[in-house]
Motif scaffolding. Structure first.
Motif, PDB file in Angstrom:
ATOM      1  N   VAL A 136      -0.125   5.006  10.526  1.00  0.00           N
ATOM      2  CA  VAL A 136      -1.213   5.764   9.891  1.00  0.00           C
ATOM      3  C   VAL A 136      -1.678   5.011   8.646  1.00  0.00           C
ATOM      4  CG1 VAL A 136      -0.319   7.977  10.732  1.00  0.00           C
ATOM      5  CG2 VAL A 136       0.342   7.169   8.455  1.00  0.00           C
ATOM      6  N   SER A 137      -2.762   5.483   8.059  1.00  0.00           N
ATOM      7  CA  SER A 137      -3.293   4.845   6.854  1.00  0.00           C
ATOM      8  C   SER A 137      -2.552   5.327   5.609  1.00  0.00           C
ATOM      9  CB  SER A 137      -4.784   5.166   6.708  1.00  0.00           C
ATOM     10  OG  SER A 137      -4.946   6.540   6.393  1.00  0.00           O
ATOM     11  N   ARG A 138      -2.730   4.583   4.533  1.00  0.00           N
ATOM     12  CA  ARG A 138      -2.148   4.967   3.234  1.00  0.00           C
ATOM     13  C   ARG A 138      -2.706   6.326   2.809  1.00  0.00           C
ATOM     14  NH1 ARG A 138      -0.858   6.694  -1.106  1.00  0.00           N
ATOM     15  NH2 ARG A 138      -0.191   5.573  -2.942  1.00  0.00           N
ATOM     16  N   ARG A 139      -3.978   6.535   3.082  1.00  0.00           N
ATOM     17  CA  ARG A 139      -4.617   7.803   2.730  1.00  0.00           C
ATOM     18  C   ARG A 139      -3.994   8.962   3.505  1.00  0.00           C
ATOM     19  NH1 ARG A 139     -11.026   9.363   3.082  1.00  0.00           N
ATOM     20  NH2 ARG A 139     -10.752  11.441   2.277  1.00  0.00           N
ATOM     21  N   THR A 140      -3.701   8.731   4.771  1.00  0.00           N
ATOM     22  CA  THR A 140      -3.047   9.772   5.570  1.00  0.00           C
ATOM     23  C   THR A 140      -1.681  10.095   4.978  1.00  0.00           C
ATOM     24  OG1 THR A 140      -4.225   9.140   7.580  1.00  0.00           O
ATOM     25  CG2 THR A 140      -2.170  10.369   7.865  1.00  0.00           C
ATOM     26  N   PHE A 141      -0.931   9.057   4.579  1.00  0.00           N
ATOM     27  CA  PHE A 141       0.353   9.294   3.937  1.00  0.00           C
ATOM     28  C   PHE A 141       0.176  10.225   2.743  1.00  0.00           C
ATOM     29  CE2 PHE A 141       3.542   8.705   0.742  1.00  0.00           C
ATOM     30  CZ  PHE A 141       4.727   8.597   1.447  1.00  0.00           C
ATOM     31  N   SER A 142      -0.829   9.944   1.924  1.00  0.00           N
ATOM     32  CA  SER A 142      -1.077  10.726   0.703  1.00  0.00           C
ATOM     33  C   SER A 142      -1.468  12.173   0.995  1.00  0.00           C
ATOM     34  CB  SER A 142      -2.156  10.058  -0.145  1.00  0.00           C
ATOM     35  OG  SER A 142      -1.709   8.788  -0.546  1.00  0.00           O
ATOM     36  N   ASN A 143      -1.977  12.434   2.186  1.00  0.00           N
ATOM     37  CA  ASN A 143      -2.300  13.810   2.568  1.00  0.00           C
ATOM     38  C   ASN A 143      -1.039  14.635   2.823  1.00  0.00           C
ATOM     39  OD1 ASN A 143      -5.062  13.370   2.447  1.00  0.00           O
ATOM     40  ND2 ASN A 143      -5.222  12.850   4.616  1.00  0.00           N
ATOM     41  N   TYR A 144       0.083  13.964   3.046  1.00  0.00           N
ATOM     42  CA  TYR A 144       1.326  14.654   3.392  1.00  0.00           C
ATOM     43  C   TYR A 144       2.377  14.592   2.292  1.00  0.00           C
ATOM     44  CZ  TYR A 144      -0.573  15.072   8.050  1.00  0.00           C
ATOM     45  OH  TYR A 144      -1.369  15.396   9.107  1.00  0.00           O
ATOM     46  N   PHE A 145       2.467  13.461   1.610  1.00  0.00           N
ATOM     47  CA  PHE A 145       3.498  13.271   0.594  1.00  0.00           C
ATOM     48  C   PHE A 145       2.910  12.607  -0.638  1.00  0.00           C
ATOM     49  CE2 PHE A 145       5.839  12.904   4.700  1.00  0.00           C
ATOM     50  CZ  PHE A 145       6.624  14.040   4.579  1.00  0.00           C
ATOM     51  N   ALA A 146       3.444  12.979  -1.793  1.00  0.00           N
ATOM     52  CA  ALA A 146       2.967  12.399  -3.051  1.00  0.00           C
ATOM     53  C   ALA A 146       3.526  11.001  -3.276  1.00  0.00           C
ATOM     54  CB  ALA A 146       3.347  13.307  -4.218  1.00  0.00           C
TER      55      ALA A 146
END
Length: 196
Positions: free
Chosen positions: A46-56
């Motif tokens: 997944v993208s870095r942005r997707t990661f940020s949607n789930y975890f800080a």
């Protein structure tokens, strides 16, 4: 809930789980201090942005499993009879929860050992435990018909989680002597004498 909403929620849960598993896998391979959010996102596809949607941050991803297990445990507490005393409800919920899990997975045991002994994760681990204590304290306070800011509800929640953590530590040191469930059951009974 519509079928579309249900599918969307399942996809979100699957993405969150994939990120968590990628974080733990990379931490096991390279050490937690050497992994990055970008590497976790790449590993999960997944993208870095997707990661940020789930975890800080990566630490939050690494401790997602603990948070998820505590959420399931709190659900078990909520399902206990309303008139049951808080410690009895907590103990029965924990015994049911860990009884349903069965033997603890050797891979999970290795992961737990790794995460618990890394100083770089100490602050994140403390924050995770504090959040879990708060959520459980609110449930205990509701069961006692108290304001969640009252000290007794907080004390019961903190002691309960500490008992489970100590049980895990004892069991990890001597896993062949007894099952985790047996160790936790004895520890909960012993500690519960102060909350009867």
């Amino acid at each position: 809930m519509s079928i579309e909403t249900g599918l969307r929620e399942r996809k979100k849960a699957a993405t969150r789980q994939a990120l968590y598993e990628a974080a733990v896998r990379l931490a096991m391979e390279h050490g937690p201090e050497r992994i990055t959010v970008e590497a976790i996102a790449d590993e999960a596809g997944v993208s870095r942005r997707t990661f940020s949607n789930y975890f800080a941050n990566k630490e939050e991803a690494l401790f997602h499993g603990d948070r998820a297990r505590t959420g399931l445990l709190i659900e078990k507490v909520r399902a206990r009879p309303a008139g049951e005393a808080p410690w009895a409800a907590l103990s029965a919920a924990a015994i049911e929860f860990y009884g349903q899990l069965g033997d603890l997975n050797p891979e999970w045991i290795s992961q737990t050992r790794l995460l618990r002994r890394h100083p770089s994760l100490a602050a994140a681990q403390a924050q995770t435990f504090a959040t879990m204590e708060h959520e459980l304290g609110e449930e205990v306070a509701a069961r006692m018909d108290q304001d969640p800011s009252e000290v007794r509800a907080k004390l019961i929640a903190a002691t309960f989680l500490a008992t489970l953590r100590v049980s895990l530590t004892v069991w990890l040191e001597h896993p062949a002597d007894a099952s985790y469930l047996d160790v936790a059951r004895r520890a909960l009974a012993e500690t519960g004498r102060g909350f009867a």
